[in-house]
Each structure stands twice: as structure tokens, then as C-alpha cells.
Design a protein around this motif. Structure first.
Motif, PDB file in Angstrom:
ATOM      1  N   GLU A 109      -3.121  -1.083   9.498  1.00 61.24           N
ATOM      2  CA  GLU A 109      -1.721  -0.431  10.192  1.00 61.24           C
ATOM      3  C   GLU A 109      -0.456  -1.240   9.976  1.00 61.24           C
ATOM      4  N   LYS A 110      -0.605  -2.526  10.153  1.00 59.44           N
ATOM      5  CA  LYS A 110       0.506  -3.444  10.139  1.00 59.44           C
ATOM      6  C   LYS A 110       0.984  -3.696   8.503  1.00 59.44           C
ATOM      7  N   TRP A 111      -0.016  -3.700   7.639  1.00 58.08           N
ATOM      8  CA  TRP A 111       0.330  -3.901   6.285  1.00 58.08           C
ATOM      9  C   TRP A 111       1.033  -2.590   5.673  1.00 58.08           C
ATOM     10  N   CYS A 112       0.723  -1.596   6.235  1.00 59.99           N
ATOM     11  CA  CYS A 112       1.105  -0.077   5.542  1.00 59.99           C
ATOM     12  C   CYS A 112       2.539   0.137   5.898  1.00 59.99           C
ATOM     13  N   ASP A 225      -6.212  -1.761  -2.454  1.00 61.36           N
ATOM     14  CA  ASP A 225      -5.166  -1.666  -1.336  1.00 61.36           C
ATOM     15  C   ASP A 225      -5.711  -2.464   0.210  1.00 61.36           C
ATOM     16  N   LEU A 226      -6.896  -1.956   0.514  1.00 64.41           N
ATOM     17  CA  LEU A 226      -7.551  -2.335   1.738  1.00 64.41           C
ATOM     18  C   LEU A 226      -7.835  -3.845   1.504  1.00 64.41           C
ATOM     19  N   LYS A 227      -8.284  -4.415   0.346  1.00 62.74           N
ATOM     20  CA  LYS A 227      -8.377  -5.844   0.446  1.00 62.74           C
ATOM     21  C   LYS A 227      -7.146  -6.381   0.617  1.00 62.74           C
ATOM     22  N   LYS A 228      -6.006  -6.170  -0.147  1.00 63.40           N
ATOM     23  CA  LYS A 228      -4.720  -6.897   0.383  1.00 63.40           C
ATOM     24  C   LYS A 228      -4.258  -6.557   1.723  1.00 63.40           C
ATOM     25  N   ALA A 229      -4.743  -5.468   2.397  1.00 59.18           N
ATOM     26  CA  ALA A 229      -4.095  -5.151   3.957  1.00 59.18           C
ATOM     27  C   ALA A 229      -4.897  -6.009   4.795  1.00 59.18           C
ATOM     28  N   ARG A 230      -6.508  -6.125   4.553  1.00 59.06           N
ATOM     29  CA  ARG A 230      -7.090  -6.978   5.778  1.00 59.06           C
ATOM     30  C   ARG A 230      -6.897  -8.087   5.685  1.00 59.06           C
ATOM     31  N   HIS A 236     -15.364  -4.950   4.756  1.00 55.34           N
ATOM     32  CA  HIS A 236     -15.369  -4.109   3.674  1.00 55.34           C
ATOM     33  C   HIS A 236     -15.568  -2.625   4.285  1.00 55.34           C
ATOM     34  N   ALA A 237     -14.836  -1.922   3.163  1.00 55.62           N
ATOM     35  CA  ALA A 237     -15.153  -0.423   3.484  1.00 55.62           C
ATOM     36  C   ALA A 237     -16.554  -0.105   3.897  1.00 55.62           C
ATOM     37  N   HIS A 238     -17.442  -0.414   3.086  1.00 55.68           N
ATOM     38  CA  HIS A 238     -18.933   0.017   3.156  1.00 55.68           C
ATOM     39  C   HIS A 238     -19.585  -0.372   4.579  1.00 55.68           C
ATOM     40  N   ASP A 239     -18.977  -1.425   5.111  1.00 55.69           N
ATOM     41  CA  ASP A 239     -19.370  -2.143   6.459  1.00 55.69           C
ATOM     42  C   ASP A 239     -19.180  -0.849   7.344  1.00 55.69           C
TER      43      ASP A 239
END
Length: 287
Positions: A109-112, A225-230, A236-239
Motif C-alpha cells: 500500500e505504501k509503495w503504490c 511489481d510486488l517484488k519491488k513493493a515488498r 511471496h504471492a504464493h505464500d
């Protein structure tokens, strides 16, 4: 191998994986052999020359292709059947805690929209995360969602497809049993309602999470994008899918978890999706 791959009934993503393995490893190394020269010993030697992941893919491709050759009467037996893959240590399945999920979502949320120039980054990324954590769906299944797959009144989602890496949509999920209608958690339903209410939605057609051009997003782009944001978070998404599986299993058993996730068998669920409890539940009353 080319004849086999052309008729092999799998998703385009899987077919691309097999094609890459055939072109880069199988054909250059053993492609010149005649079928009667393809012995179990030669296949075993070839597989041992590869990395574990590549060897697994190559064995699956070769085994299926040679099985076709047996059915056609070209060879008497499948030389791949008695080969063995090297044992590798299986990575322990991880189920996320509520705190870890909250940290991950806050980081996204912060990265977006955090960029100072250009188009606002991370459009719908938080909503995608909320659907992932509230449904246990594969990320490709989430990106393939159409509005006709959403039933707001009953709080359910129909998993009826997945996306490929070229911005296309396959009209069936990963396996036949992956096609299912599931109730989803309130956070996922709320995220879908937020997405429905966005001003661009009436102009984008059936796609729930479209690109700016109105096409389906791809898993590599969203994962990037998720990798950059986290940031530094090792999540990871699959978690989220593994977390959902573990929590369902704890309350309702492995069969319920397997059916909810759309697995072909409980074996897949048990081997790759259930985290071991740090303390086993007390079953001593059954002694």
C-alpha cells in the motif's frame, strides 16, 4: 519431441516451459539419437547432467513423449520409466501469520502511488493482494478474473481460467479440478467491490484487473511489481495460497483444503501446501 509437444494437452504456459527445455537441453544433447538408441542408461546419464529443476522438466517431457511412442508401437517400452531423479531437499512450507500478512499489505500500500512523476504506480496492486489472501487462488487465476465470474450477492468467485505470459487468457485453469466456485473471505470481496467502483471500470470491459490498455495483466509483470513493493520482506504471492491451505486443513482437514484450492489430489496439498505446526495438537485422548 516436436510431434509430441504439438499434441500435448497442457496450458500455453506449460507448453512454453517444455518447448524451452526441448530446445535448450533435450534436442542439443540427445536429439540426434534414434528411438532404439534411447536407452534407460543414456536417459539417466543425460538427466544427471542437468540441474534438479531442469532434470525434472526434461524427465516429464521425455517420459510423456516416449509413452506416446509406445502407444504408437514405435518402441516396445518406455526407457524413461525406470530413471531416477537426484534427491533434493524440499523447502519447508511457510504459512504466514496475521502480523506478516499485515506487514506485507502495508508495504504494498505504501509503495503504490509513491512515485513523484509519471503515471501512478501500482494501480490495483493492493486489491490483487487482498483477493490473493482472501481466496487462496493462484496469481494467474486472479489476473484472469472477469466480472461474470464474481457473484457479489453470494460472496463467491468462479475460477474459470488463467493468464499466459503474453497478455492472453486461457479458458481453463491449471488443471481440470482447478475449475471451481469458491466462497471468499470478506477482504477479497471488499477488494472486488472497490475495483468495481473505479471510474475506468465501465470502459475496460470484462477484465477485473486490466492493464491501462484494457488487456490482461501477466504474472511476471505483477510479480515484478510486488517484488519491488515488498522491499526486504521475504514474502511471496504464493505464500498466501499455502497459508489458506494450512488454515483450512487445521480446521476442516486436508480433503477440504485440497478441494478449495482445486488440487488434483490431496497428495499435492500435503507435499507442497501445508506448513507443519510447531507443536502438534493433543491427540492423547485417542490412545
Amino acid at each position: 519431441m516436436d510431434i509430441w509437444l504439438a499434441q500435448h494437452d497442457v496450458t500455453e504456459s506449460s507448453k512454453t516451459t517444455y518447448r524451452k527445455c526441448v530446445d535448450m537441453h533435450i534436442n542439443p544433447n540427445i536429439g540426434e539419437l534414434r528411438l532404439n538408441e534411447l536407452t534407460t542408461q543414456r536417459v539417466q546419464t543425460f538427466l544427471e547432467s542437468l540441474t534438479p529443476g531442469t532434470a525434472k522438466t526434461a524427465r516429464a517431457a521425455l517420459g510423456s513423449a516416449c509413452g506416446m511412442a509406445v502407444r504408437w508401437g514405435v518402441v516396445a517400452r518406455n526407457p524413461v520409466r525406470d530413471t531416477k531423479l537426484k534427491k533434493t531437499s524440499r523447502k519447508e512450507v511457510r504459512a504466514l501469520s496475521d502480523e506478516e500478512i499485515s506487514q506485507y499489505r502495508s508495504a504494498i500500500e505504501k509503495w503504490c502511488g509513491g512515485n513523484s512523476s509519471g503515471t501512478k504506480r501500482g494501480e490495483s496492486l493492493v486489491e490483487i493482494v487482498d483477493v490473493l489472501r482472501g481466496s487462496g487462488m493462484r496469481i494467474g487465476e486472479v489476473l484472469a478474473l472477469r466480472w461474470q465470474d464474481i457473484d457479489f450477492e453470494n460472496g463467491t468467485v468462479t475460477v474459470a481460467g488463467t493468464v499466459d505470459n503474453k497478455g492472453g487468457r486461457n479458458s481453463h485453469p491449471k488443471t481440470e479440478k482447478s475449475r471451481r466456485t469458491i466462497p471468499v473471505k470478506q477482504c477479497a470481496l471488499q477488494a472486488l467491490k472497490v475495483q468495481w467502483g473505479k471510474e475506468y471500470r465501465p470502459f475496460m470491459g470484462e477484465i477485473v484487473f486490466p492493464t491501462r490498455n484494457g488487456t490482461y495483466r501477466t504474472v511476471p509483470n505483477v510479480s515484478g511489481d510486488l517484488k519491488k513493493a515488498r522491499g526486504d520482506l521475504d514474502i511471496h504471492a504464493h505464500d498466501f495460497r499455502k497459508t489458506v491451505a494450512t488454515r483450512i486443513e487445521e480446521s476442516h482437514g486436508v480433503m477440504a483444503a485440497s478441494r478449495y484450492l482445486g488440487h488434483a489430489s490431496t497428495k499435492v496439498t500435503e507435499q507442497s501446501y501445508l506448513a507443519r505446526p510447531s507443536v502438534v495438537a493433543d491427540y492423547t485422548e485417542a490412545f
